[in-house]
Structure formats: C-alpha cells, structure tokens
Design an enzyme around this catalytic site. Structure first.
Site: not given
Ligand code: NAP
Length: 495
Positions: A256, A293
């Site tokens: 998602e 979200c």
């Molecule tokens: P995220 O950066 O996507 O991280 C989620 C998970 O994915 C973490 O465990 C992260 O690991 C891993 N990950 C992220 N990028 C990766 C990559 N390039 N390669 C491998 N693993 C990766 O999400 P977030 O920290 O929750 O929030 C960041 C942004 O996500 C927010 O600013 C928002 O835009 C979006 N978000 C959207 C929703 C939704 O439901 N639409 C919900 C939450 C967040 P690490 O621990 O190593 O970083």
C-alpha cells in the site's frame, strides 16, 4: 517452541550503522540473521498451515488479550515515540485487538479452510468430469514491513500480521524505525503468548528496525520468503516490489504505497450550508496531523458562489489550528518538501499558509483549476501531512476527467450525489475505476474492519488492486488455490 528471540540478545538489535555505512562483515552478519529467521519460519510453515481452527484462533485471541492487558502502558510508550497522543493510540490498540479477534472468528468460521467440491460426472467431456475439490493452501512465510503512521494497527501485530497468521502463514516482521521501543515490547508480548500457546518455532519473529536498505532487499529476495506485505512510501514500496519481482522465483508483493483521496463536493452538498461541510473536511485533514493514508488530499469543487464560500470556509476552519508533531523528522521534511513543490507550481494559488500553532506544521490549502490539474501530474503527488489542493472546475461535467487524472486512490468521497442522474452516474463510474473505497457520506479517514471492507485500489494506491490490506478479506492474500482431482477421502478430510 516459538521463533522469537529476545531482541536485545540478538545482534540485529544492536545499533547497526545504516546503509551505506555498514561494513561488509556487519552486513554479512545481518544477512545471516535474516537467513536464520527465514529458515525457522520455513520450518514452522507446515505445522502452522495445518493448525486447527482452535489452535490458530486461540493464538489470535491470546495476542488480542495480551495487547489489551498492557494497553495503558503501551499507549504511553507509543506516544513518546510517535507523538500521536494517548486517546488516539488507546483507540488504535482497541482496534488492533478487535481485528485480531475478528480474524480469529474468521478462522473459526472456516474461511481459510474453505473447499469447493465438484462431484464427478460419468461420461465423456465436456459434461463428464472427474471429481475436483478446490482447496486453499497458505503461501508460506510472509515478510511484513510495518508502517510508521499506525504503530499498532499497521505494525508488529497489525492487520498484515494478523491476516497472514489467520491464513496459516508464519510471519517475519521488519519493524518501522519510527517506534523501535514499542515494536520490541509488542514483539516480546507476542513471543510470550506464542510460547504459552505452545506454538511451533518460527511462526512469528521480528528483525531489527534499522537493518540497512540492502538487508530489507535481502529479506524480500530470500528464497524461503513466499510473500511480502508493505505499507509506506511510494519510493520504498516500489524498491521492495521490484526486488520481489526480480527474484529468480518472483513472489506476491502486497504494497500500500500512497494515495491522494479525492473528495468531490457537488453543489447539492453545499445548497443549504457550505460552512458545516467545510468544518467536517478540515477536521478530517487534520486527523493524525494528516498522516493518514486516507487523508483527503484533493478536493474537487464547482466554481460557483457556494463552491467559493465552501473553499473560504475550509481555509478558515484550518487556519490557526494547532497540529501535533509529525512521526519523524524525515516525514516532516518530506511534507515540507512536497508542500514547497506544490507552492512553487505556476498554476497554484495559495489559499492558506498559516503560522505554526503547535509542535507540528501549519495546515496548508492550495487551489488550482481542473485543466491545470489534469495537465500536470506533479499536482497529483501525495503531501503526507495536513495539506490539500482544491481543484476548481467550471461545471459538474468536468469532474470525471479530473478524477480520471488521479489514476489510483485508496478512497474517493462523493458528497451530494444522492440523485440518480447522468452526471452522478458518470462520477460514480470513474470513482469506482480509480478508487478502492467510494464513500457517499462522511470522511475517508477511519477505515472500519469488516468483511466488506476494501483498502487498496489501482496503482499507486496498491501494487495489487485485487486485494485489501484492511478487513477480513485481507487473509485471502496469503492463500493460494489448489484443485485436487479425484483426491482420496483421507486427504479431503484433512484438507
Ligand atoms: P518508507 O520510507 O517507505 O519506509 C517503510 C519501510 O520500507 C521501512 O521499513 C523502510 O526501511 C523500508 N524502505 C524504504 N525505502 C526502502 C528502499 N529503498 N529499499 C529497501 N527498503 C526500503 O515509509 P515511512 O518511513 O513510513 O514514511 C516515509 C513516507 O512514506 C511518508 O513521508 C509518506 O509520504 C509515506 N507514507 C505513506 C503511507 C500511506 O499509507 N500511503 C503511510 C506511511 C508513510 P528503513 O527502516 O530501512 O527505512
């Protein structure tokens, strides 16, 4: 008896330097620990897949009871790490235990064990046929990437974990770095419950939240991992989705990723009073500091007098509102960057850009035209926080094209569409094309956990629009159909 190892004793729970600063030897150590978790989960797969409804539902209910028993203490811990506030977090724990019990009910009702039986018909085909029994088989160990914004409901014992366990799949959680202490505490609770229930080793385990991006990829590419569930950013989701698909044997990836959740405010909704709906929408935009979200990110309004009064009232309702701090510095920076990009767009007019009144960012409201929104995909990007773009259209006829430009969204909300007429039918048709859930009243924030619920939608809302990550249908993601032809009776009794 169960897989979880006390986190602090595991090398994975030492503070490991993050990619790209991790040394090769440390990286290898992390990879080796992932291998151990995957092996233990694989070894537990067969027994858990064949676990009885009593055993499986007993584990889910015991997890729910254990969360409820520690709710006060867990809410405080979660608040310290996320700033989401005790009332909201207490409610989220109740929702998480409700959902665990709901999946237990589905298990008892036999949903993961369902069989479809076609009796044999003697004679030649096509009317003659063998006996065929369609059964559902758990896919195997599932890696769950916990979300930042719901530290209970989409985290260690959240919906992905509950639905995978209910389906009969072991789970390995990659916790989110936004709430590491809470994740460790919840995983300890889970470990105690599973031990007390005498569950096979490997059914549930948790890795370190700070493993390095390469280690996340290693987990997804591990040959013993059979599926992945993810909630987070578009960029992170796509990186992991690619990894799942680049494997020698690709696996299902249920991600998602991101959603702008259009709200269509038709003239009929504003006829009597444009102010009250504006207040309701403002409250939804501010919920959780916009870190839902399903937060409304695009508001489509007809450019007439009532429409303009509504937009003005929306700006007034948002102005000066104090927000709480955001989940992390990274998310705050991401929000400010996204807002700055929208503001710099030549086709954007600023409706509201107030001063910060709390620990979080000031709410923002922007405005553009339908034509500009359709022409410029950069205006469709999610601003994860308390901000939205109003899209002013000249007439109701223009709304379907604006919605079509959005492509994929978790929700579409339509206010004032009660009359059966051509315009409303067109709007609903397009809303169903792009959305996973279409609302005709209320606000998109808040997702009920039910059998009918759909939390997904076309890309980029989700990577698999046929599935949901909320509601009891979520367990179907982790089951695979097999047709048994002329199977012996002992097998059908056991299946
Ligand atoms: P995220 O950066 O996507 O991280 C989620 C998970 O994915 C973490 O465990 C992260 O690991 C891993 N990950 C992220 N990028 C990766 C990559 N390039 N390669 C491998 N693993 C990766 O999400 P977030 O920290 O929750 O929030 C960041 C942004 O996500 C927010 O600013 C928002 O835009 C979006 N978000 C959207 C929703 C939704 O439901 N639409 C919900 C939450 C967040 P690490 O621990 O190593 O970083």
């Amino acid at each position: 008896m169960q897989s979880f190892r006390a986190p602090l004793a595991s090398p994975l729970f030492r503070q490991t330097p993050s990619f790209p600063f991790m040394h090769a030897s440390e990286q290898n150590q992390v990879f080796a620990i992932i291998d151990q978790h995957a092996t233990r989960a694989h070894e537990a797969s067969a027994a858990w897949a064949h676990s009885s409804p009593t055993v499986r539902s007993g584990v889910l209910r015991a997890l729910a009871d254990a969360l409820d028993a520690r709710a006060n203490e867990l809410a405080v811990m979660a608040d310290e790490e996320t700033g989401l506030g005790i009332p909201r977090l207490t409610g989220e724990i109740a929702r998480t235990s409700f959902q665990l019990r709901g999946f237990a009910d589905e298990v008892v009702a036999g949903v993961p064990y369902v069989q479809v039986d076609d009796e044999a018909i003697p004679g030649p085909p096509p009317s003659g046929r063998p006996r065929l029994t369609r059964v559902m088989v758990p896919i195997g160990p599932v890696a769950v990437f916990a979300a930042s914004n719901f530290p209970f409901a989409f985290s260690v014992l959240g919906g992905d974990t509950a639905s995978a366990l209910a389906a009969g799949c072991p789970v390995i959680v990659k916790p989110h770095g936004g709430h590491p202490r809470l994740s460790i505490e919840v995983a300890k609770i889970a470990a105690e419950v599973l031990r007390a229930q005498g569950v096979e080793e490997g059914v549930f385990s948790m890795l370190d939240c700070d493993m390095s991006r390469d280690a996340n990829i290693h987990l997804v590419k591990h040959p013993l991992i059979a599926g992945v569930a993810f909630t987070g950013s578009y960029q992170g989701g796509v990186a992991l989705w690619r990894a799942a698909n680049e494997r020698e044997i690709p696996i299902p990836f249920f991600g998602e990723l991101g959603s702008i959740n259009p709200v269509v405010v038709l003239p009929a909704a504003l006829h009597d009073d444009p102010v009250a709906p504006a207040k309701v929408l403002a409250a939804s935009m501010l919920q959780g500091c916009g870190q839902f979200c399903t937060s409304p990110g695009v508001i489509v309004v007809v450019d007439d007098q009532r429409g303009r009064e509504f937009v003005s009232a929306l700006g007034d309702s948002l102005a000066g509102q104090a927000t709480h701090r955001m989940l992390s510095e990274g998310i705050r920076n991401g929000f400010e960057d996204a807002v700055a990009r929208i503001k710099a767009n030549a086709n954007i007019e600023v409706v509201l850009e107030g001063n910060e009144a709390g620990a979080g960012p000031a709410p923002r409201l922007f405005q553009t035209t339908g034509a500009a929104f359709i022409a410029d995909a950069s205006l469709h990007e999610e601003m994860f926080g308390p901000a939205a773009v109003v899209v002013m259209v000249p007439s109701v006829d223009a709304i379907p094209d604006v919605l079509s430009a959005v492509k994929g969204s978790l929700t579409v909300t339509i206010w004032g569409g009660d009359q059966d007429n051509h315009e409303n039918r067109e709007i609903v048709r397009v809303a169903q094309n792009i959305g996973g859930r279409v609302l005709f009243s209320g606000v998109p924030t808040g997702v009920a956990v039910t059998r009918a619920q759909q939390h997904g939608g076309p890309w980029p809302a989700s990577t698999d629009p046929k599935t949901t990550s909320v509601g009891y249908a979520a367990l179907q993601r982790f089951l695979r159909p097999v047709a048994l032809q002329d199977a012996p009776e002992w097998l059908l009794q056991r299946a």
